[in-house]
Design a protein around this motif. Structure first.
Motif, PDB file in Angstrom:
ATOM      1  N   LEU A  67      26.300  93.858  11.151  1.00  0.00           N
ATOM      2  CA  LEU A  67      26.910  92.769  10.388  1.00  0.00           C
ATOM      3  C   LEU A  67      26.349  92.715   8.984  1.00  0.00           C
ATOM      4  CD1 LEU A  67      26.799  89.994  13.127  1.00  0.00           C
ATOM      5  CD2 LEU A  67      28.862  90.952  12.142  1.00  0.00           C
TER       6      LEU A  67
ATOM      7  N   TYR B 154      22.938  90.868   2.886  1.00  0.00           N
ATOM      8  CA  TYR B 154      22.072  91.037   4.054  1.00  0.00           C
ATOM      9  C   TYR B 154      22.755  91.951   5.071  1.00  0.00           C
ATOM     10  CZ  TYR B 154      20.422  86.581   2.108  1.00  0.00           C
ATOM     11  OH  TYR B 154      19.969  85.591   1.267  1.00  0.00           O
TER      12      TYR B 154
ATOM     13  N   GLN C 145      23.308  93.595  15.806  1.00  0.00           N
ATOM     14  CA  GLN C 145      23.406  92.815  17.034  1.00  0.00           C
ATOM     15  C   GLN C 145      23.705  93.743  18.194  1.00  0.00           C
ATOM     16  OE1 GLN C 145      26.479  89.759  17.233  1.00  0.00           O
ATOM     17  NE2 GLN C 145      25.172  88.526  18.555  1.00  0.00           N
TER      18      GLN C 145
ATOM     19  N   PHE D 231      17.504  91.038  11.887  1.00  0.00           N
ATOM     20  CA  PHE D 231      17.512  91.297  10.448  1.00  0.00           C
ATOM     21  C   PHE D 231      17.121  92.735  10.160  1.00  0.00           C
ATOM     22  CE2 PHE D 231      16.943  90.670   6.002  1.00  0.00           C
ATOM     23  CZ  PHE D 231      15.763  91.315   5.649  1.00  0.00           C
TER      24      PHE D 231
ATOM     25  N   TYR E 164      22.445  92.867   9.205  1.00  0.00           N
ATOM     26  CA  TYR E 164      21.893  92.509  10.507  1.00  0.00           C
ATOM     27  C   TYR E 164      22.463  93.460  11.557  1.00  0.00           C
ATOM     28  CZ  TYR E 164      19.995  88.008   8.930  1.00  0.00           C
ATOM     29  OH  TYR E 164      19.253  87.032   8.305  1.00  0.00           O
TER      30      TYR E 164
ATOM     31  N   LEU F  32      20.990  88.246  16.552  1.00  0.00           N
ATOM     32  CA  LEU F  32      21.102  89.016  15.324  1.00  0.00           C
ATOM     33  C   LEU F  32      19.716  89.425  14.857  1.00  0.00           C
ATOM     34  CD1 LEU F  32      23.781  87.230  15.396  1.00  0.00           C
ATOM     35  CD2 LEU F  32      23.849  87.651  12.941  1.00  0.00           C
TER      36      LEU F  32
END
Lengths: 107, 114
Positions: B91, B33, B37, B45, B35, B43
């Motif tokens: 992330l 995944y 921020q 997606f 993400y 966070l």
């Protein structure tokens, strides 16, 4: 729409005081909920999952479907609990995160 | 590897340049995944990979963003013609058994577009 709300950006308590970090969600279905924690200069990590019904580092969280809440609680806060806490909701194939609450525990 | 590794840890780029961010998941983790921020926000997606395919790329904010994953391991997130609003921590997380078991996160790439 699926959403996670953490109403408090900052929560400050003294050591030994009870802590409750609020999390509310909106989801049409049976939700899976999580709490993640990020300590200073560390990675975001899983704290607990509601399906496990576990207590980690003295923290517990109970899913309340009636109130659509998943508040994180600890009866006696410790200084090492100071961190950012994120509530998250499972949406089929991914997690939806709240904006986080910073917990500060003063000595 | 021992954990999810992301590189670079910090990237400063000029507006309009392309950047490539890399993620090495935990060996054997089939789900990956990305993400984003932004400062002071939660966070957001971006995209999800299961193996080499991306069944959910609904979070990519524009066609300037793309991602790929090869060999069920390394993933790269590419941002073309970067804009200042792309500044954020990106992330990466991986998971072996689906969401119910939680994610393992990398330490992130802090991207600053000047």
């Amino acid at each position: 729409a699926q959403r996670v709300t953490q109403p408090e950006k900052l929560l400050s308590v003294f050591k030994g005081a009870p802590v409750e970090l609020k999390c509310n969600y909106s989801y049409s279905g049976s939700p899976e909920l999580f709490w993640y924690v990020q300590y200073s200069r560390q990675r975001l990590q899983l704290l607990l999952r509601h399906i496990s019904r576990e207590s980690i580092k003295g923290f517990t969280a109970d899913l309340n479907k009636g109130e659509t809440s998943f508040h994180l609680k600890k009866p006696f806060a410790q200084e090492e609990d100071s961190a950012m806490y994120y509530c998250a909701l499972s949406n089929t194939d991914k997690l939806i995160f709240g904006t986080g609450t910073r917990l500060q525990v003063f000595p | 590897g021992a954990g999810v590794s992301q590189s670079p840890s910090n990237k400063v780029t000029e507006k309009g340049k392309d950047v490539e961010l890399r993620c090495d998941p935990i060996s054997g983790h089939t789900a990956l995944y990305w993400y984003r921020q932004r400062l002071g926000q939660g966070l957001e997606f971006l995209i999800y990979f299961q193996g080499n395919s991306a069944p959910d790329k609904s979070g990519l904010p524009s066609d300037r963003f793309s991602a790929e994953r090869t060999g069920e391991s390394v993933s790269t997130l590419t941002i073309q013609r970067t804009q200042q609003e792309d500044s954020a921590v990106y992330l990466c997380a991986s998971s072996w058994g689906g969401i119910s078991y939680g994610y393992t996160f990398g330490s992130g790439t802090r991207l600053t577009v000047v």
